[in-house]
Design an enzyme around this catalytic site. Structure first.
Site, short mmCIF file in Angstrom:
data_model
loop_
_atom_site.label_atom_id
_atom_site.label_comp_id
_atom_site.label_asym_id
_atom_site.label_seq_id
_atom_site.Cartn_x
_atom_site.Cartn_y
_atom_site.Cartn_z
N PRO A 118 0.83 -1.21 0.00
CA PRO A 118 0.00 0.00 0.00
C PRO A 118 0.86 1.26 0.00
O PRO A 118 1.87 1.34 0.69
CB PRO A 118 -0.80 -0.14 1.30
CG PRO A 118 -0.96 -1.62 1.46
CD PRO A 118 0.34 -2.21 0.99
N CYS A 119 0.43 2.23 -0.80
CA CYS A 119 1.32 3.33 -1.16
C CYS A 119 0.93 4.69 -0.60
O CYS A 119 1.54 5.69 -0.95
CB CYS A 119 1.37 3.44 -2.68
SG CYS A 119 -0.26 3.68 -3.43
#
Length: 420
Positions: A99-100
């Site tokens: 997840p960014c």
């Protein structure tokens, strides 16, 4: 596709932080065999499972020791250390897109965001399994320095990509990375992405899988029946889903009543992109076609944007202030250009010809999901639930474009062939 590029070896992969399966699907389309995928949210895993665990077009060779359910990567490590070690020598590739949000230039870019540490879980699984190759996908902000904020005790002023690179080198991997434009690879949206590829047992100085990427790109696009001289436009991707003057029918794949969708009729002549996403479906309609129920006020505001604002460009701050639009970013599509980056927020993009947001399926088209791929779960969630759920719009916005994943999977296979 593998045969077109003279590749005859099938590799096996594990997908971490898999979301609804965009990266896995692309790798499978490139000829890779999936072993299993790890995704923490129930809704995204349900979509992945219904498409890639049902013995359909593609399917994982799921091991007996691993439950077929959503779980966090930390849970995989905590409960299956010995099982992961036993996979050594049988896994060619670990893929993943941690997840960014902590790295995104669209967000706060907080170096202390706990989600940044999920890349370390990826590395821990790599340590246990020791695959021959790695691929890690993320936003371009993964390769940008953080700004110092001494009031918050932030001392890190370098890209997190270098942290990951150093840790991978310490366990024996040569590492190479590049920021690529998704639109260069047949994806009808700009969407710049950070791509890291690593190989076990070599030095980073001697490893560059991107060295011939321009020539490879041309071969890939030609093999897929796509043009080399210009990107696929938003219009080419979703023009057959326009609704003006067409029959609408009640939407039946939603948990709520009162919504409508297009009564879909495929065009007689398919362009190159539609030939890809419509392959094998004949006259079948894709799912996730539900149209939004906008109020008259919202439709009027969208119509004003389409009339007064440049297409393909984020609406200016001055115009937003004039129109009392509080959103951080909203972009009217240009039919003849690639889309702005598809996000998890449905109202970030306005259709190029109709005063409405895009449907989940239109977003999925811009992400290069084939029409046979069906999304499950709620369409949207709001309020406090948003942080803990993963509705269809979020699933699509978070996904790796399968066509880009397919290209990168083939690029690694080319590198594998060189090593033989």
């Amino acid at each position: 596709m593998a045969q077109i590029l003279n590749i005859n070896r099938t590799g096996k992969f594990i997908d971490l932080f898999s979301g609804c399966g965009g990266l896995s699907l692309g790798l499978m389309q490139a000829g890779w065999e999936g072993i299993f995928a790890i995704e923490k949210t129930e809704a995204a895993f349900s979509t992945l499972s219904s498409n890639l665990l049902s013995q359909g077009r593609y399917s994982y060779a799921w091991p007996d020791w691993l439950p077929r359910k959503n779980m966090e990567v930390g849970e995989l490590i905590a409960n299956h250390v010995d099982d992961l070690r036993e996979l050594r020598g049988t896994v060619d590739l670990i893929a993943g897109g941690p997840p960014c949000q902590g790295f995104s230039t669209a967000g706060k870019r907080d170096p202390n965001d706990p989600r940044n540490k999920l890349a370390e879980q990826y590395i821990k699984v790599v340590e246990l399994v020791r695959p021959s190759y790695l691929i890690l996908e993320n936003v371009r902000g993964f390769n940008l320095s953080f700004k110092k904020d001494e009031s918050k005790g932030q001392e890190q002023n370098f890209p997190y990509s270098l942290v990951v690179k150093k840790k991978l080198e310490e366990i024996g991997y040569g590492v190479s990375f590049k920021v690529v434009k998704s639109s260069d690879w047949g994806v009808p949206q700009h969407r710049p992405r950070f791509i890291l590829i690593a190989k076990y047992g070599v030095s980073s100085n001697d490893f560059d899988p991107f060295s011939d990427i321009d020539l490879f790109r041309e071969k890939f696009l030609r093999a897929k029946g796509l043009r080399v001289d210009r990107p696929v436009s938003a219009g080419e991707a979703i023009q057959d889903l326009e609704t003006f003057g067409k029959k609408l029918i009640p939407n039946e794949d939603s948990q709520r009543n009162g919504f409508y969708e297009l009564s879909y009729q495929p065009p007689q002549h398919l362009n190159g992109f539609l030939s890809l996403v419509r392959a094998g479906l004949e006259n079948e309609s894709p799912n996730s076609m539900r149209l939004a129920r906008h109020s008259d006020a919202v439709r009027s505001k969208f119509s004003d944007i389409l009339k007064n604002c440049p297409r393909g460009v984020t609406v200016s701050k001055s115009y937003k202030a004039e129109m009392v639009i509080k959103k951080q970013a909203i972009t009217p599509l240009c039919k003849d250009l690639p889309s702005a980056t598809v996000t998890t927020l449905p109202d970030d993009i306005i259709h190029y010809a109709e005063p409405r947001i895009l449907t989940v399926r239109e977003n999925a088209r811009l992400q290069t999901f084939p029409d046979w791929f069906e999304f499950t779960g709620a369409y949207t969630t709001g309020g406090k639930q948003r942080k803990n759920t993963c509705p269809r719009y979020t699933q699509v916005g978070n996904a790796v474009p399968p066509l880009l994943a397919e290209a990168m999977g083939l690029l690694i296979e080319v590198e594998m062939r060189r090593a033989i």
